[in-house]
Design an enzyme around this catalytic site. Structure first.
Site, PDB file in Angstrom:
ATOM      1  CG  ASP A 124      -2.068  -0.963   1.100  1.00 56.31           C
ATOM      2  OD1 ASP A 124      -1.863  -2.036   0.501  1.00 56.31           O
ATOM      3  OD2 ASP A 124      -3.162  -0.673   1.597  1.00 56.31           O
ATOM      4  CG  ASP A 150      -5.836   2.997  12.725  1.00 58.20           C
ATOM      5  OD1 ASP A 150      -5.919   3.288  13.932  1.00 58.20           O
ATOM      6  OD2 ASP A 150      -5.203   2.021  12.300  1.00 58.20           O
ATOM      7  CB  SER A 181      -4.557  -7.129   8.987  1.00 56.35           C
ATOM      8  OG  SER A 181      -5.584  -6.669   9.852  1.00 56.35           O
ATOM      9  NE  ARG A 226      -3.055   3.363  13.982  1.00 54.80           N
ATOM     10  CZ  ARG A 226      -2.343   2.256  13.981  1.00 54.80           C
ATOM     11  NH1 ARG A 226      -1.191   2.213  14.648  1.00 54.80           N
ATOM     12  NH2 ARG A 226      -2.748   1.194  13.318  1.00 54.80           N
TER      13      ARG A 226
END
Length: 303
Positions: free
Chosen positions: A22, A130, A186, A101
């Site tokens: 990505d 996110d 994931s 994050r």
């Protein structure tokens, strides 16, 4: 109004990258659009990243330079704050991804401002938390900085509906792009732990044992012998493990090793996402799994 790839011309864009498919696709697509691109990657002490410096080499194939921001110490402080606040998502699993994050955004945005970046580009999809985290934190920490979400851009979504299309695109430029077999789930990683979700884990018929215990072993594989550990606290902060004085980063790293080899910290998770959906997954946080005992509360059973 949401930014599109064509609206980025003439702007300096900082792309948050991991060095994967990505990241390469978005960065190369922006470069081909004539956008000035600089990549940024956070070193959070990810246990699944053997050498984060490799990100630079992987991104260089796309024609962009990468700034690696060392945030391991900041992440360790975040781990201490999680324990002090008893921060569990929905009262269940430890908020390891969430704290990761804010540490990431604070560190990368600071670095981007130093490099005169005008637009932050993140790789979050339109399906999870996110996207909100990156955008809200950017708005708070750098109100003048714009945010570009490539996986909410209709142009890129049409061009790259899947991983094979990304690999084909990169292949046109001779850029290595390994697609491989479809992943069973994931993983998001940082010093505090691992978060596994999506794909096969979304099915309640799939056991969580498909997850690889990357930070240790499953309880069934842990030693039968009890291991005693001594932790020294000063003003509410752990300063030593087994009598050895340590920095916060060293404390977390050592506690992860101890908890991991004893099969601590693997649990089910059901996330209520802020966009209104639910996601089933598994969490691994061997360091934090030891925290409730030190704070005087029982360890909750797995969900």
């Amino acid at each position: 109004m949401a930014l599109s790839v064509s609206s980025l011309k003439g702007k300096k864009v900082g792309v948050c990258v991991s060095g994967g498919l990505d990241s390469k696709t978005v960065s190369k697509r922006l470069v081909e659009e004539g956008v000035e691109v600089l990549a940024f990657s956070a070193d959070l002490g990810q246990p699944d990243e053997s050498d984060i410096e490799n990100v630079k080499a992987r991104m260089a194939t796309c024609g962009v330079d990468t700034v690696i921001v060392d945030l391991k110490d900041a992440m360790a402080e975040g781990c201490f704050e999680i324990i002090q606040a008893q921060a569990r998502y929905d009262g269940g699993y430890w908020n390891t991804t969430g704290i990761g994050r804010i540490v990431t955004c604070h560190g990368l945005i600071t670095a981007m401002l130093e490099k005169k970046v005008e637009v932050l580009s993140h790789g979050a999809t339109g399906r999870g938390n996110d996207q909100m985290r990156f955008e809200r934190y950017t708005n708070v920490l750098a109100p003048s900085m714009l945010v570009y979400a490539p996986w909410r851009d209709p142009v890129l979504l049409e061009e790259f509906p899947g991983r094979s299309e990304m690999a084909t695109y990169l292949g046109k430029f001779g850029i290595e792009a390994f697609v491989g077999p479809k992943k069973k789930y994931s993983t998001d990683a940082n010093l505090a732990g691992l978060s596994h979700e999506a794909e096969d884990l979304e099915s309640m018929e799939t056991p969580m044992t498909i997850v690889e215990a990357e930070m240790g072993v499953w309880p069934a594989d842990a030693p039968d012998k009890t291991e005693e550990v001594t932790l020294t606290f000063v003003q509410g902060r752990c300063t030593a493990v087994n009598g050895k004085s340590m920095t916060p980063l060293e404390v977390i790293t050592e506690a992860n090793k101890i908890g991991g080899r004893n099969g601590l910290g693997i649990s089910h998770a059901l996330e209520n996402r802020i966009i209104g959906t639910k996601s089933r997954g598994a969490r691994t946080d061997p360091r934090l799994a030891q925290a409730p005992k030190r704070c005087g509360s029982p360890i909750p059973p797995p969900h």
